[in-house]
Design a protein around this motif. Structure first.
Motif, PDB file in Angstrom:
ATOM      1  N   TRP A 256       0.829  -1.197   0.000  1.00  0.00           N
ATOM      2  CA  TRP A 256       0.000   0.000   0.000  1.00  0.00           C
ATOM      3  C   TRP A 256       0.868   1.254   0.000  1.00  0.00           C
ATOM      4  O   TRP A 256       1.872   1.320   0.714  1.00  0.00           O
ATOM      5  N   ALA A 257       0.450   2.251  -0.773  1.00  0.00           N
ATOM      6  CA  ALA A 257       1.074   3.570  -0.732  1.00  0.00           C
ATOM      7  C   ALA A 257       0.376   4.413   0.332  1.00  0.00           C
ATOM      8  O   ALA A 257      -0.749   4.114   0.757  1.00  0.00           O
ATOM      9  N   ALA A 258       1.033   5.486   0.754  1.00  0.00           N
ATOM     10  CA  ALA A 258       0.484   6.327   1.818  1.00  0.00           C
ATOM     11  C   ALA A 258      -0.850   6.956   1.429  1.00  0.00           C
ATOM     12  O   ALA A 258      -1.683   7.245   2.292  1.00  0.00           O
ATOM     13  N   ASP A 259      -1.088   7.164   0.113  1.00  0.00           N
ATOM     14  CA  ASP A 259      -2.334   7.808  -0.323  1.00  0.00           C
ATOM     15  C   ASP A 259      -3.484   6.815  -0.481  1.00  0.00           C
ATOM     16  O   ASP A 259      -4.566   7.192  -0.945  1.00  0.00           O
ATOM     17  N   GLY A 260      -3.271   5.543  -0.125  1.00  0.00           N
ATOM     18  CA  GLY A 260      -4.337   4.560  -0.214  1.00  0.00           C
ATOM     19  C   GLY A 260      -4.401   3.816  -1.526  1.00  0.00           C
ATOM     20  O   GLY A 260      -5.272   2.955  -1.704  1.00  0.00           O
ATOM     21  N   SER A 261      -3.513   4.123  -2.453  1.00  0.00           N
ATOM     22  CA  SER A 261      -3.449   3.346  -3.686  1.00  0.00           C
ATOM     23  C   SER A 261      -2.645   2.073  -3.430  1.00  0.00           C
ATOM     24  O   SER A 261      -1.842   2.004  -2.498  1.00  0.00           O
ATOM     25  N   LEU A 262      -2.889   1.074  -4.265  1.00  0.00           N
ATOM     26  CA  LEU A 262      -2.189  -0.192  -4.110  1.00  0.00           C
ATOM     27  C   LEU A 262      -1.109  -0.305  -5.175  1.00  0.00           C
ATOM     28  O   LEU A 262      -1.369  -0.158  -6.374  1.00  0.00           O
ATOM     29  N   LEU A 263       0.111  -0.546  -4.743  1.00  0.00           N
ATOM     30  CA  LEU A 263       1.245  -0.733  -5.635  1.00  0.00           C
ATOM     31  C   LEU A 263       1.433  -2.224  -5.876  1.00  0.00           C
ATOM     32  O   LEU A 263       1.265  -3.038  -4.964  1.00  0.00           O
ATOM     33  N   PHE A 264       1.804  -2.595  -7.097  1.00  0.00           N
ATOM     34  CA  PHE A 264       1.994  -4.014  -7.385  1.00  0.00           C
ATOM     35  C   PHE A 264       2.961  -4.201  -8.545  1.00  0.00           C
ATOM     36  O   PHE A 264       3.189  -3.289  -9.350  1.00  0.00           O
ATOM     37  N   VAL A 265       3.544  -5.398  -8.611  1.00  0.00           N
ATOM     38  CA  VAL A 265       4.439  -5.782  -9.700  1.00  0.00           C
ATOM     39  C   VAL A 265       3.693  -6.762 -10.587  1.00  0.00           C
ATOM     40  O   VAL A 265       3.261  -7.825 -10.128  1.00  0.00           O
ATOM     41  N   SER A 266       3.522  -6.423 -11.859  1.00  0.00           N
ATOM     42  CA  SER A 266       2.777  -7.248 -12.815  1.00  0.00           C
ATOM     43  C   SER A 266       3.623  -7.500 -14.058  1.00  0.00           C
ATOM     44  O   SER A 266       4.413  -6.644 -14.463  1.00  0.00           O
TER      45      SER A 266
END
Length: 674
Positions: A256-266
């Protein structure tokens, strides 16, 4: 003064006990307050993994004495086995103990012994735990629960579960609170959003492996810690799943990023790359975006261990990232601009584990002339330095090999990547009229790769005048999805061809003696070694370690659940191509072996069980092929104990001495049978 002596016969200060004592590497790094913690191997202590901390003054100490062994058996390959946080009583640590696979909690500064949090189970492999996340505000630890429901290795279910920190579940399985359902066969640990209102995790199902296709699951979290409205957010399980795409999408990590977005590796682009998505966006909205689309390289890798990390958000909004093409680097990525700045240092390979404290990122890295060590990167200054588990030269580094990364041409003109380690000694050289023997090293997996780092086991051979060629054959990771999918349906073909292409090229160019080539490998590398010995006369001998030898057996409940359907992608569905399973298996090609071989096997191996070796040896018996079989009680898949490793390395050298006709009086002579 440099002395001329036959290749293979050179004296060397790197003995087998030195190799064994420095086998393995630190792993599973994490932060507890302003301290950095990790696990590291102890070969001389029966192969246990110790939990180690680095205090602010720079001193290092093992947190728990022997025989505590901080290691999970979930998926048999394990994963993140511990978590910690700072409390009024000092660090609170929750960890998985290898011997009984229970979760334990301890406050090491209190002097109190660890106390169990979870019960034992008499069913199958019992209850196992991995990738813990401490939730002290709820009085719980959340993690993956692997529960065996029967005696077969595939009688297993996995869910996310909450374990009370007060120990009330130590005798009562019912006190464990299940957070997710078991709709998916495999799950990773939960990642909790900054506001605590969402949880996300990765899931996948048979027959997919996590590098084929995964889903990111999302749940709303109530104030009481219950999961509600569990649904997929992003990902694709592929054509074997209802509604799946043509090939699947492998998502290897989420944060999770601090702004509530989800980071991922695809790997949707063909490379494991960083993306982000807004989980609150309406369904179908164009909410996902790539963070560094200009870089055609890998920002992730194969998810063999639950909880691996290739990136981590930092407090200032940037990301610490591991990336590269073949080799890996640690860099800092600005997710807004896509700018990426790499750290500077001698390290060319970073293990997929990261932690951070303030503006400092920490990882575990090695280079061609240094072993794995704990490294700190100050993201403000760009300065990096080794701070713990530091590499030390246990012998004169003049005896270390001088490796070269090379690309060879395989069948059909395809590229084959390899690392070449020519014989090297500061005080010996070979005769002008003699070419050195070379051994092709085949990595396991097969969905992984061999890194270009200092390995004292390689140095053991090169410093004696034996060359080593590590081949990252088609199917290896680090070179994009197309390269790793060359092995789809072609296991036992492409890997064998690529290794042979490198060996032949070295002989043709005059780097290696074509009459003194060998091949060796463990696990999937053991398979390729055995398959090579039964399909080509290129090699004069081979060393086969804890191998797969019978595909049909491995596909029918003779291995663990995680890889029980792996062969459907590597070979093909068993029901559709049963003849392929038979014709490619070394077990059914034993009559074609003409070269001496050494077979090494752990008797406690549940991934590649010793029963396969027994059947193979029965087929070889009486055929006149010199061979030796060394089995080791107490060893599983891969060797961890000092005495085992010493015996294995010395036996391998003795095999080469007999086969390549050089004299060694520093190792026991290997007794070969026919």
């Amino acid at each position: 003064m440099v002395t001329t002596a036959p290749y293979g016969a050179w004296p060397s200060p790197i003995d087998a006990r030195t190799v064994a004592a420095h086998d393995g590497r630190p792993a599973f790094i994490g932060g507890v307050g302003d301290e950095v913690w990790w696990t590291e191997p102890r070969p001389v202590e029966r192969g246990r993994r110790a939990l180690v901390r680095r205090r602010p003054d720079g001193t290092e100490e093992a947190v728990l004495p022997a025989p505590w062994d901080v290691r999970s058996r979930v998926l048999e390959y394990g994963g993140q086995p511990w978590a910690g946080t700072l409390t009024e009583r000092g660090p609170l640590i929750v960890f998985s103990e290898f011997a009984d696979q229970r979760l334990y909690a301890c406050t090491p500064d209190s002097g109190e012994p660890p106390r169990p949090l979870t019960p034992l189970s008499a069913v199958g492999g019992g209850l196992r735990w991995v990738d813990p996340v401490l939730r002290p505000e709820l009085g719980e630890v959340w993690c993956v629960l692997e529960e065996f429901t029967g005696d077969r290795p595939t009688d297993v279910r996995r869910v996310l579960a909450a374990v009370p920190l007060d120990g009330s579940a130590a005798e009562d399985r019912c006190a464990v609170r299940e957070l997710s359902d078991d709709r998916h066969r495999f799950v990773t640990g939960p990642r909790i959003s900054p506001d605590g209102r969402r949880a996300a995790w990765i899931a996948w199902d048979h027959p997919q492996m996590p590098w084929d296709g995964t889903l990111v699951m999302l749940a709303d979290v109530t104030a009481e810690g219950e999961f509600k409205d569990i649904r997929p957010l992003v990902g694709d399980l592929g054509p074997t799943s209802p509604g799946g795409g043509e090939r699947g999408e492998s998502i290897a990590q989420i944060e999770w990023a601090a702004d509530g977005s989800l980071l991922f590796v695809s790997d949707l682009s063909g490379w494991w790359q960083l993306e982000c998505i807004d989980p609150a966006a309406p369904p179908g909205a164009a909410a996902r975006r790539s963070l560094c689309p200009a870089r055609k390289e890998e920002f992730g890798g194969p998810l063999w261990n639950v909880g691996q990390r290739w990136f981590l958000p930092l407090d200032n909004g940037t990301l610490a990232v591991l990336h590269g093409l073949g080799d890996t680097s640690l860099g800092v990525l600005d997710p807004v601009t896509g700018d990426l700045v790499d750290s500077v240092g001698p390290w060319t390979e970073w293990a997929p584990t990261l932690t951070a404290h303030g503006s400092r990122a920490f990882g575990i890295a090695a280079g061609p002339h240094s072993s794995y060590e704990v490294v700190e990167l100050d993201t403000c200054t760009g300065r990096s330095r080794a701070i713990a588990a530091r590499h030390t030269d246990v012998v004169d580094p003049a005896y270390y090999p001088r490796p070269r990364a090379r690309t060879f041409t395989g069948p059909g003109g395809r590229d084959v990547h390899a690392h070449i380690y020519p014989p090297h000694s500061p005080d010996h050289t070979g005769p002008d009229d003699e070419l050195p023997p070379f051994v092709v090293w085949v990595h396991g997996g097969p969905t992984t790769r061999a890194p270009l780092v200092l390995d004292l086991e390689i140095a053991y051979f090169t410093s004696r005048g034996i060359g080593v060629a590590e081949v990252n054959y088609g199917g290896s990771t680090g070179y994009g999805r197309e390269y790793r999918e060359r092995l789809r349906g072609q296991w036992g073909v492409v890997d064998v061809e690529d290794c042979a292409a490198v060996a032949r090229a070295l002989a043709d160019e005059g780097t290696a003696d074509g009459a003194r080539l060998a091949i060796r490998g463990g696990s999937a590398g053991g398979w390729t070694t055995a398959a090579s010995l039964t399909s080509t006369d290129l090699y004069a001998c081979g060393t086969i370690k804890y191998p797969i030898l019978d595909l049909a057996g491995w596909a029918t409940d003779e291995t663990h659940d995680f890889e029980s359907r792996y062969l459907e992608s590597l070979v093909g569905p068993f029901a559709e191509v049963p003849d392929r399973y038979r014709t490619r298996s070394p077990l059914h090609r034993a009559d074609r072996i003409a070269a001496p071989f050494l077979l090494l096997q752990g008797l406690d191996d549940v991934i590649c069980p010793p029963a396969q070796c027994d059947r193979f040896l029965a087929e070889v018996a009486g055929r006149g092929i010199p061979h030796a079989y060394l089995s080791f009680a107490g060893e599983g898949h891969g060797f961890r104990r000092e005495d085992t490793m010493v015996r294995a390395v010395e036996a391998e050298l003795s095999l080469y001495a007999r086969t390549f006709c050089f004299v060694r009086d520093d190792v026991p002579e290997l007794e070969l049978h026919t």
